[in-house]
Design an enzyme around this catalytic site. Sequence first.
Site, PDB file in Angstrom:
ATOM      1  N   TYR A 141       1.084  -1.028   0.072  1.00 29.22           N
ATOM      2  CA  TYR A 141       0.056   0.200   0.135  1.00 29.22           C
ATOM      3  C   TYR A 141       0.752   1.252   0.003  1.00 29.22           C
ATOM      4  O   TYR A 141       0.347   2.347  -0.308  1.00 29.22           O
ATOM      5  CB  TYR A 141      -1.083   0.108   1.054  1.00 29.22           C
ATOM      6  N   LYS A 192       3.471 -15.593   1.994  1.00 33.53           N
ATOM      7  CA  LYS A 192       3.070 -16.606   0.622  1.00 33.53           C
ATOM      8  C   LYS A 192       4.608 -16.900   0.327  1.00 33.53           C
ATOM      9  O   LYS A 192       5.152 -16.417  -0.799  1.00 33.53           O
ATOM     10  CB  LYS A 192       2.311 -15.607  -0.207  1.00 33.53           C
ATOM     11  N   ASP A 224      -3.313 -18.444   1.384  1.00 31.59           N
ATOM     12  CA  ASP A 224      -4.364 -19.028   0.624  1.00 31.59           C
ATOM     13  C   ASP A 224      -4.830 -19.835   1.544  1.00 31.59           C
ATOM     14  O   ASP A 224      -6.225 -20.119   1.542  1.00 31.59           O
ATOM     15  CB  ASP A 224      -4.225 -19.514  -0.814  1.00 31.59           C
ATOM     16  N   ASP A 248      -5.253  -6.984   5.401  1.00 31.00           N
ATOM     17  CA  ASP A 248      -6.959  -6.110   5.180  1.00 31.00           C
ATOM     18  C   ASP A 248      -7.639  -7.194   4.939  1.00 31.00           C
ATOM     19  O   ASP A 248      -9.012  -6.979   5.155  1.00 31.00           O
ATOM     20  CB  ASP A 248      -6.273  -5.192   3.858  1.00 31.00           C
ATOM     21  N   ASP A 252     -11.043  -8.787   7.248  1.00 32.82           N
ATOM     22  CA  ASP A 252     -12.750  -8.469   6.984  1.00 32.82           C
ATOM     23  C   ASP A 252     -13.142  -9.780   6.975  1.00 32.82           C
ATOM     24  O   ASP A 252     -14.286  -9.887   7.470  1.00 32.82           O
ATOM     25  CB  ASP A 252     -12.580  -7.834   5.651  1.00 32.82           C
TER      26      ASP A 252
END
Length: 361
Positions: A141, A192, A224, A248, A252
Amino acid sequence: MSKKILVMPGDGIGPEIVAEARKVLDFLAAERGLDVVIDEAPIGGAGHDAAGHPLPEATLEKARAADALLLGAVGGPRYEKLERHLRPERGLLGIRAELELFANLRPAILYPQLAGASTLRAEVVAGLDVMIVRELTGGIYFGQPRGIETLADGQRKGFNTLVYTEAEIERIGRSAFETAAKRGGRLCSVDKANVLEVSELWREVMERLAPEYPDVELSHMYVDNAAMQLVRDPRQFDVIVTTNLFGDILSDAAAMLTGSIGMLPSASLNASGQGMYEPIHGSAPDIAGQGKANPLATVLSVAMMLRYSLSQSAMADAIEAAVGQVLDRGLRTPDIAAEGEATVGTAAMGDAVVEALAASD
Ligand code: NAD
């Protein structure tokens, strides 16, 4: 010495829910000896209305001087046409960056009284209590270079950069290990590493820190798989630590496991323990001004503030217990009510929490 709290109601339902959280703070100050000085400042759309900027200089100055900040929410349709740098969300990103609030703590707790609110079967989620520690000021980001370029053949190319330094990984790692040590002692680092070099480094640093926290059991999981495990068997997790982007998304998803966005608080901390506390939901313009918003996520954010920035964990426990009692009594704002169940408004819910607190000693 008194601790300084800066309250920033923001937009939409922000002022309504923050008013209820203020009732709780004011009660603790008046009746339980909480030694605080509380100030208020505009941010987001309200900042733009008051001073022409979503993060007015005066707000930032007060924020820097505060021990803890309480935020309602920012944003709304009125501000969507503003230039990008003037939009309410810039106020939020700006204050996170200015105060270096790099550690975002997001609990996903399913209150037993609300087990029916989850979209997952009650036996999968009953008793859920996961803490996600998300890195908040680095990663893709913020990484440079970033942009959209036109190539020689006229095609456009969009690009962002995923970058973490060892120091950035180490400081979020330490926050996560410390959080896990105070909870169930299990930390799962999500990355990852099978594809990304940044993740390889992330994993290495987490491993290097582990011996310093002998009471915490460290494990690793690819993102994943973590997404899958969160919906398959979320109770296997105690604390999850991960990057800005993965956090993020996963936080959620974890929030939704509880089915009630109006119940979940969050904390964003910097290295000196200064923190900003806010509900995870937005400004809910669809219900703003109607007295329907659930103030409990904001009230629970005050509990997190007391625990993490003001060293008042007994008061934090008392607030959380009071929220539990209010739910036990069957009080429900519309967002957490089952079909046909009677509901109460924002102010009645806040008053009930204060009543429950007053009844405890
Ligand atoms: P939202 O979280 O505001 O609302 C999503 C849904 O949840 C709506 O139906 C809303 O009514 C409901 N809801 C949210 N909080 C509730 C509460 N306390 N009680 C009862 N119901 C509640 O998300 P959105 O609609 O995507 O965004 C609305 C605005 O909020 C946008 O401008 C967005 O940019 C902003 N936003 C701000 C923050 C923040 O300030 N941290 C976070 C997310 C979104």
